[in-house]
Design a protein around this motif. Sequence first.
Motif, PDB file in Angstrom:
ATOM      1  N   GLU A 324       9.828  35.079  28.024  1.00  0.00           N
ATOM      2  CA  GLU A 324       8.471  35.591  28.117  1.00  0.00           C
ATOM      3  C   GLU A 324       7.501  34.728  27.324  1.00  0.00           C
ATOM      4  O   GLU A 324       6.392  34.434  27.783  1.00  0.00           O
ATOM      5  N   GLU A 325       7.923  34.323  26.118  1.00  0.00           N
ATOM      6  CA  GLU A 325       7.063  33.459  25.320  1.00  0.00           C
ATOM      7  C   GLU A 325       6.859  32.106  26.000  1.00  0.00           C
ATOM      8  O   GLU A 325       5.744  31.560  26.000  1.00  0.00           O
ATOM      9  N   GLU A 326       7.936  31.575  26.594  1.00  0.00           N
ATOM     10  CA  GLU A 326       7.830  30.299  27.291  1.00  0.00           C
ATOM     11  C   GLU A 326       6.896  30.404  28.486  1.00  0.00           C
ATOM     12  O   GLU A 326       6.067  29.512  28.733  1.00  0.00           O
ATOM     13  N   GLU A 327       7.010  31.512  29.246  1.00  0.00           N
ATOM     14  CA  GLU A 327       6.136  31.702  30.398  1.00  0.00           C
ATOM     15  C   GLU A 327       4.683  31.842  29.958  1.00  0.00           C
ATOM     16  O   GLU A 327       3.767  31.302  30.596  1.00  0.00           O
ATOM     17  N   ALA A 328       4.464  32.571  28.853  1.00  0.00           N
ATOM     18  CA  ALA A 328       3.095  32.731  28.355  1.00  0.00           C
ATOM     19  C   ALA A 328       2.515  31.393  27.908  1.00  0.00           C
ATOM     20  O   ALA A 328       1.351  31.076  28.213  1.00  0.00           O
ATOM     21  N   LEU A 329       3.324  30.598  27.200  1.00  0.00           N
ATOM     22  CA  LEU A 329       2.858  29.277  26.761  1.00  0.00           C
ATOM     23  C   LEU A 329       2.591  28.362  27.953  1.00  0.00           C
ATOM     24  O   LEU A 329       1.603  27.616  27.968  1.00  0.00           O
ATOM     25  N   ARG A 330       3.490  28.424  28.959  1.00  0.00           N
ATOM     26  CA  ARG A 330       3.304  27.595  30.148  1.00  0.00           C
ATOM     27  C   ARG A 330       2.025  27.990  30.895  1.00  0.00           C
ATOM     28  O   ARG A 330       1.268  27.137  31.388  1.00  0.00           O
ATOM     29  N   LYS A 331       1.777  29.300  30.964  1.00  0.00           N
ATOM     30  CA  LYS A 331       0.576  29.783  31.633  1.00  0.00           C
ATOM     31  C   LYS A 331      -0.681  29.333  30.897  1.00  0.00           C
ATOM     32  O   LYS A 331      -1.655  28.876  31.520  1.00  0.00           O
ATOM     33  N   ARG A 332      -0.655  29.477  29.557  1.00  0.00           N
ATOM     34  CA  ARG A 332      -1.803  29.037  28.772  1.00  0.00           C
ATOM     35  C   ARG A 332      -2.017  27.530  28.918  1.00  0.00           C
ATOM     36  O   ARG A 332      -3.155  27.064  29.035  1.00  0.00           O
ATOM     37  N   PHE A 333      -0.938  26.776  28.913  1.00  0.00           N
ATOM     38  CA  PHE A 333      -1.033  25.325  29.062  1.00  0.00           C
ATOM     39  C   PHE A 333      -1.637  24.963  30.428  1.00  0.00           C
ATOM     40  O   PHE A 333      -2.506  24.090  30.527  1.00  0.00           O
ATOM     41  N   THR A 334      -1.166  25.647  31.480  1.00  0.00           N
ATOM     42  CA  THR A 334      -1.675  25.374  32.826  1.00  0.00           C
ATOM     43  C   THR A 334      -3.164  25.694  32.921  1.00  0.00           C
ATOM     44  O   THR A 334      -3.940  24.940  33.521  1.00  0.00           O
ATOM     45  N   GLU A 335      -3.557  26.838  32.330  1.00  0.00           N
ATOM     46  CA  GLU A 335      -4.973  27.210  32.355  1.00  0.00           C
ATOM     47  C   GLU A 335      -5.824  26.188  31.611  1.00  0.00           C
ATOM     48  O   GLU A 335      -6.920  25.824  32.064  1.00  0.00           O
ATOM     49  N   LYS A 336      -5.323  25.724  30.457  1.00  0.00           N
ATOM     50  CA  LYS A 336      -6.074  24.722  29.700  1.00  0.00           C
ATOM     51  C   LYS A 336      -6.178  23.409  30.462  1.00  0.00           C
ATOM     52  O   LYS A 336      -7.226  22.754  30.458  1.00  0.00           O
ATOM     53  N   VAL A 337      -5.075  23.013  31.130  1.00  0.00           N
ATOM     54  CA  VAL A 337      -5.091  21.781  31.911  1.00  0.00           C
ATOM     55  C   VAL A 337      -6.112  21.893  33.046  1.00  0.00           C
ATOM     56  O   VAL A 337      -6.891  20.956  33.307  1.00  0.00           O
ATOM     57  N   LYS A 338      -6.120  23.039  33.741  1.00  0.00           N
ATOM     58  CA  LYS A 338      -7.078  23.231  34.825  1.00  0.00           C
ATOM     59  C   LYS A 338      -8.509  23.189  34.299  1.00  0.00           C
ATOM     60  O   LYS A 338      -9.400  22.599  34.936  1.00  0.00           O
ATOM     61  N   LEU A 339      -8.728  23.842  33.155  1.00  0.00           N
ATOM     62  CA  LEU A 339     -10.066  23.844  32.569  1.00  0.00           C
ATOM     63  C   LEU A 339     -10.512  22.432  32.214  1.00  0.00           C
ATOM     64  O   LEU A 339     -11.653  22.024  32.504  1.00  0.00           O
ATOM     65  N   GLU A 340      -9.599  21.663  31.601  1.00  0.00           N
ATOM     66  CA  GLU A 340      -9.934  20.290  31.238  1.00  0.00           C
ATOM     67  C   GLU A 340     -10.143  19.423  32.466  1.00  0.00           C
ATOM     68  O   GLU A 340     -11.012  18.539  32.492  1.00  0.00           O
ATOM     69  N   GLU A 341      -9.367  19.666  33.535  1.00  0.00           N
ATOM     70  CA  GLU A 341      -9.551  18.916  34.772  1.00  0.00           C
ATOM     71  C   GLU A 341     -10.919  19.201  35.385  1.00  0.00           C
ATOM     72  O   GLU A 341     -11.597  18.280  35.883  1.00  0.00           O
ATOM     73  N   ASN A 342     -11.351  20.459  35.381  1.00  0.00           N
ATOM     74  CA  ASN A 342     -12.671  20.806  35.903  1.00  0.00           C
ATOM     75  C   ASN A 342     -13.769  20.136  35.086  1.00  0.00           C
ATOM     76  O   ASN A 342     -14.743  19.600  35.654  1.00  0.00           O
TER      77      ASN A 342
END
Length: 392
Positions: A324-342
């Motif tokens: 669960e912690e890994e999934e949460a970290l992966r989700k946060r990382f993906t959201e940050k990557v998308k935000l930075e890409e935008n």
Amino acid sequence: MSATEASANPQATAGGIGIANLPNQLHKIVTKKGTNFSLMVVGESGTGKTTFINTLLTTELIEPLDDATRRKKQLDKTVDINIHKAELEEKMFSVKLNVVDTPGFGDYVDNNDCWLPVVDFIENQYEQYLRQEQQPVRKGIVDMRVHACLYFIRPNGHTLKPLDVRAMKAIGARVNLIPVIAKADTLSPTALRQFKKRVMDVIDAQSIRIYQPPVESDDDNSELRNREIISAVPFAIIGSTLEVKTEDGRRVKGRQYPWGVAEVENDQHCDFRKLRSLLIRTHMLDLISTTEESHYDKYRTTQMKTRKFGEPKPKKSDNKKFREEEEALRKRFTEKVKLEENRFRQWEQKLIAERDRLNKDLEQEHNLVKQLESEIEAISNAGSPNNKFFRK
């Protein structure tokens, strides 16, 4: 000793050579050294684990949680591992006791794999002991291996829940598992007997491994007592640290009801005395030796077959909490990557627009320069001596 030597030394023949004194020597060594004993309690909140431990040790080793703290803990949705230490001494013999509590077990809607932190803790203690055994200097080894696990079953009057079956299977394969029916005073004697039978039927049908104390003994009374203890499994217990007054004027530990008093140390009311005898008075040494010779040896053999000497244990990736912690970290990382890409795309678009504007301005300036050069050239040609106007 040969027959000739025995006849030459009548004193040795009469009194022996002293082997019979070895138990006395062992008794002195054990009394001086003491022993370690680790007891784990597992079960849902509200099944009386804390009360039972405090009743068993006749002291408040674990402070009970109030309702507000318990509800706050349930919001965390995690299973904690709390270790409480105490040193007991009786008749010059000391026991260093470790009580391992597991608050949060089975308290949520989704309880899948909630027993994994318990299993991980048990195996981690085996692993730490194994690593210490492999060191060149083994003096002062810290032994936190769990010798017995009390699994508290909620007295629902039906049978074991699927959570209980899966958890007991996983735990019983790694430690001495002792099933306990909590709050036995909430069931009638008839309902309690039927519930015990259903629980044992499920344990047998599901091949759940539980601790089986030895029955055979040189003493008939001890053998009879062992059979009584085995027949009481799963142990139905009542926990209470309060003293109440019975109808005949006795002060006993128990619970007061309108119909009478449920006594903790009354064999007709519950199996508390039998469970205490199993844990402390009669089978503590067997629990320790079974852990050493069976459960720990099985773990040690498995690890030595799959690992090199001194190699660390590979980390598990199937822990639900870690997943669960890994999934949460992966989700946060993906959201940050998308935000930075935008943000990068917006910045890139701004740069492209600025480049186009600068290129356009540069082209206009270039055209203006060409125009000015043409005008200058035209003026120069007009003022030249070869011009017809100047020749006239």
